[in-house]
Scaffold this active site. Structure first.
Site, PDB file in Angstrom:
ATOM      1  N   LYS A 179       0.601  -1.723   0.245  1.00 39.05           N
ATOM      2  CA  LYS A 179       0.323  -0.149   0.056  1.00 39.05           C
ATOM      3  C   LYS A 179       0.946   0.907  -0.359  1.00 39.05           C
ATOM      4  O   LYS A 179       0.063   2.032  -0.762  1.00 39.05           O
ATOM      5  CB  LYS A 179      -1.112  -0.221   1.134  1.00 39.05           C
ATOM      6  N   ASP A 181      -9.355   2.500   2.766  1.00 40.71           N
ATOM      7  CA  ASP A 181      -9.394   1.999   4.298  1.00 40.71           C
ATOM      8  C   ASP A 181     -10.409   2.822   5.245  1.00 40.71           C
ATOM      9  O   ASP A 181     -11.334   2.353   5.911  1.00 40.71           O
ATOM     10  CB  ASP A 181      -7.889   1.898   5.080  1.00 40.71           C
TER      11      ASP A 181
HETATM   12  P1  NDP Z   1       1.322  -2.749  10.365  1.00 39.17           P
HETATM   13  O1  NDP Z   1       2.563  -4.023  10.360  1.00 39.17           O
HETATM   14  O2  NDP Z   1       1.729  -1.134   9.741  1.00 39.17           O
HETATM   15  O3  NDP Z   1       1.357  -2.416  11.991  1.00 39.17           O
HETATM   16  C1  NDP Z   1       1.266  -3.302  12.730  1.00 39.17           C
HETATM   17  C2  NDP Z   1       0.710  -2.317  14.460  1.00 39.17           C
HETATM   18  O4  NDP Z   1       0.775  -3.454  15.285  1.00 39.17           O
HETATM   19  C3  NDP Z   1       1.874  -1.739  14.506  1.00 39.17           C
HETATM   20  O5  NDP Z   1       1.698  -0.644  15.817  1.00 39.17           O
HETATM   21  C4  NDP Z   1       2.620  -2.483  15.498  1.00 39.17           C
HETATM   22  O6  NDP Z   1       4.142  -1.665  16.759  1.00 39.17           O
HETATM   23  C5  NDP Z   1       1.760  -3.578  16.538  1.00 39.17           C
HETATM   24  N1  NDP Z   1       2.359  -4.897  16.763  1.00 39.17           N
HETATM   25  C6  NDP Z   1       2.087  -6.018  16.045  1.00 39.17           C
HETATM   26  N2  NDP Z   1       2.922  -6.828  17.359  1.00 39.17           N
HETATM   27  C7  NDP Z   1       3.098  -6.447  17.875  1.00 39.17           C
HETATM   28  C8  NDP Z   1       3.236  -6.705  19.493  1.00 39.17           C
HETATM   29  N3  NDP Z   1       3.257  -8.421  20.043  1.00 39.17           N
HETATM   30  N4  NDP Z   1       2.730  -5.894  20.733  1.00 39.17           N
HETATM   31  C9  NDP Z   1       2.181  -4.502  20.174  1.00 39.17           C
HETATM   32  N5  NDP Z   1       1.937  -4.561  19.174  1.00 39.17           N
HETATM   33  C10 NDP Z   1       2.120  -4.664  18.044  1.00 39.17           C
HETATM   34  O7  NDP Z   1       0.380  -3.504  10.009  1.00 39.17           O
HETATM   35  P2  NDP Z   1      -1.509  -2.960   9.373  1.00 39.17           P
HETATM   36  O8  NDP Z   1      -1.641  -1.557  10.013  1.00 39.17           O
HETATM   37  O9  NDP Z   1      -1.276  -2.571   8.155  1.00 39.17           O
HETATM   38  O10 NDP Z   1      -2.464  -3.581  10.576  1.00 39.17           O
HETATM   39  C11 NDP Z   1      -2.803  -3.965  11.453  1.00 39.17           C
HETATM   40  C12 NDP Z   1      -4.291  -5.135  11.955  1.00 39.17           C
HETATM   41  O11 NDP Z   1      -5.057  -4.460  10.783  1.00 39.17           O
HETATM   42  C13 NDP Z   1      -3.607  -6.537  11.007  1.00 39.17           C
HETATM   43  O12 NDP Z   1      -4.388  -6.730  11.843  1.00 39.17           O
HETATM   44  C14 NDP Z   1      -4.274  -6.487  10.246  1.00 39.17           C
HETATM   45  O13 NDP Z   1      -4.962  -7.402   9.542  1.00 39.17           O
HETATM   46  C15 NDP Z   1      -5.787  -5.246  10.046  1.00 39.17           C
HETATM   47  N6  NDP Z   1      -6.162  -4.796   9.014  1.00 39.17           N
HETATM   48  C16 NDP Z   1      -7.849  -5.030   8.778  1.00 39.17           C
HETATM   49  C17 NDP Z   1      -8.161  -4.254   7.792  1.00 39.17           C
HETATM   50  C18 NDP Z   1      -9.209  -4.301   8.162  1.00 39.17           C
HETATM   51  O14 NDP Z   1     -10.216  -4.197   6.430  1.00 39.17           O
HETATM   52  N7  NDP Z   1     -10.037  -4.798   8.697  1.00 39.17           N
HETATM   53  C19 NDP Z   1      -7.350  -3.457   6.946  1.00 39.17           C
HETATM   54  C20 NDP Z   1      -5.884  -3.115   7.240  1.00 39.17           C
HETATM   55  C21 NDP Z   1      -5.729  -3.980   8.154  1.00 39.17           C
HETATM   56  P3  NDP Z   1       4.950  -1.969  15.958  1.00 39.17           P
HETATM   57  O15 NDP Z   1       4.768  -0.026  15.622  1.00 39.17           O
HETATM   58  O16 NDP Z   1       5.580  -0.753  17.721  1.00 39.17           O
HETATM   59  O17 NDP Z   1       5.578  -2.506  15.532  1.00 39.17           O
END
Ligand code: NDP
Length: 296
Positions: free
Chosen positions: A77, A113
């Site tokens: 994206k 989104d």
């Molecule tokens: P990104 O990889 O861009 O971001 C992931 C986020 O999760 C970051 O804030 C990261 O924190 C946090 N994170 C990951 N692992 C941990 C952990 N162990 N403890 C605490 N925080 C954690 O992913 P996206 O933003 O693209 O997606 C996030 C979620 O949203 C996913 O589950 C995805 O499937 C869902 N999603 C759903 C959509 C829908 O249409 N329903 C659309 C897009 C996404 P840090 O910055 O510290 O790494």
């Protein structure tokens, strides 16, 4: 896609696609093909596994092959922003493209989104205007969520494991809001002051299905709406915590459906049946968690 729909593909059929890496588990082909079939549109939607290195070639192929519309999912994206001929204001502000519209050979990058999230809140009967929202996570999905909440004039608190990323997110949107680390003390500080909690972390999402961003020692507030963006599985540990506390929940499958429905509308000019798209996506997930989804 129904066998009948597939067998009708011919030289006139318009082709839409999703680019992802991996893409095998994408629910978008099931959603879109069901909607094309229901409206009797001569369109078909196909998944393409596109590696990050191949993304520029795949974008060039949109024109070369005459694809009519493309969705993008993880990890493309953000990278698509630089590969478009033009961007909508949403896509430019959020810094991510999840839908490509092809207009006379020009590629216009959209981000649906944010609209998908807004419609999810509407479905839950939640008007964000003037409300306080606690957003957990500061990745790509959180950017669209925060953009939509600020557009709705909500007050946002943004907590993330890496707090620096939360600050960067707001600065990219040119907005100011409270930020902090995703810790028990920060969550506890805000939990009693918000009407909406959004999980925009990947905790709870397959394969981290046991994970929850909500600290066990902090009671989940009973009088909020939880919107968990995770959709696989739909019933995450966080949804379980919220339901147990008596909170209302809506899961991420609706946001997935509504962002897809908006892409469908942009490509075809027709409004698809979101309920049908939801059922097609849920069937692909196995329909395991259906009972709680429409709890309001
Ligand atoms: P990104 O990889 O861009 O971001 C992931 C986020 O999760 C970051 O804030 C990261 O924190 C946090 N994170 C990951 N692992 C941990 C952990 N162990 N403890 C605490 N925080 C954690 O992913 P996206 O933003 O693209 O997606 C996030 C979620 O949203 C996913 O589950 C995805 O499937 C869902 N999603 C759903 C959509 C829908 O249409 N329903 C659309 C897009 C996404 P840090 O910055 O510290 O790494």
């Amino acid at each position: 896609m129904s066998a009948q729909h597939a067998s009708c593909i011919n030289g006139q059929t318009k082709i839409a696609a999703v680019f992802g890496w991996p893409v095998a588990h994408s629910l978008s082909p099931a959603m879109h093909n069901a909607a094309f079939g229901a409206l009797n549109l001569d369109w078909v939607y196909a998944p393409f596994a596109v590696s990050p290195e191949q993304l520029p070639a795949a974008v060039a192929a949109i024109r070369a092959l005459g694809l009519r519309g493309v969705n993008a999912t993880v990890p493309h994206k953000e990278a698509l922003v630089a590969l478009m001929d033009d961007l909508t204001p949403e896509a430019r502000a959020i810094g991510a493209v999840n839908t490509i519209l092809v207009e006379e050979g020009r590629l216009l990058g959209h981000n649906t989104d944010a609209v998908g999230f807004e419609r999810t809140l509407q479905r839950a009967g939640f008007d964000a205007r003037g409300k306080h929202a606690l957003v957990l996570g500061a990745g790509g999905a959180a950017r669209a969520v925060v953009y939509a909440l600020l557009r709705s004039r909500a007050q946002v608190v943004l907590l993330n494991r890496s707090p620096r990323r939360a600050v960067e997110l707001l600065s990219r949107l040119g907005a100011s809001a409270a930020t902090g680390a995703l810790t028990a003390s920060e969550v506890g500080k805000w939990a009693g002051h918000v009407q909406l909690v959004v999980n925009a972390t990947s905790l709870g999402m397959w394969p981290q299905v046991e994970g929850t961003p909500w600290p066990q020692e902090i009671p989940f507030p009973p009088d909020v709406l939880l919107c968990d963006l995770v959709y696989n599985p739909r019933r995450t540990p966080l949804v379980g915590q919220a339901l147990q506390a008596g909170a209302r929940c809506i899961d991420g499958l609706w946001m997935l459906v509504y962002q897809g429905a908006e892409a469908f509308r942009l490509w075809t000019g027709q409004q698809p049946d979101a309920e049908l798209m939801f059922r097609a996506a849920d069937d692909q997930l196995g329909g395991r968690d259906a009972p709680f989804s429409d709890r309001r």
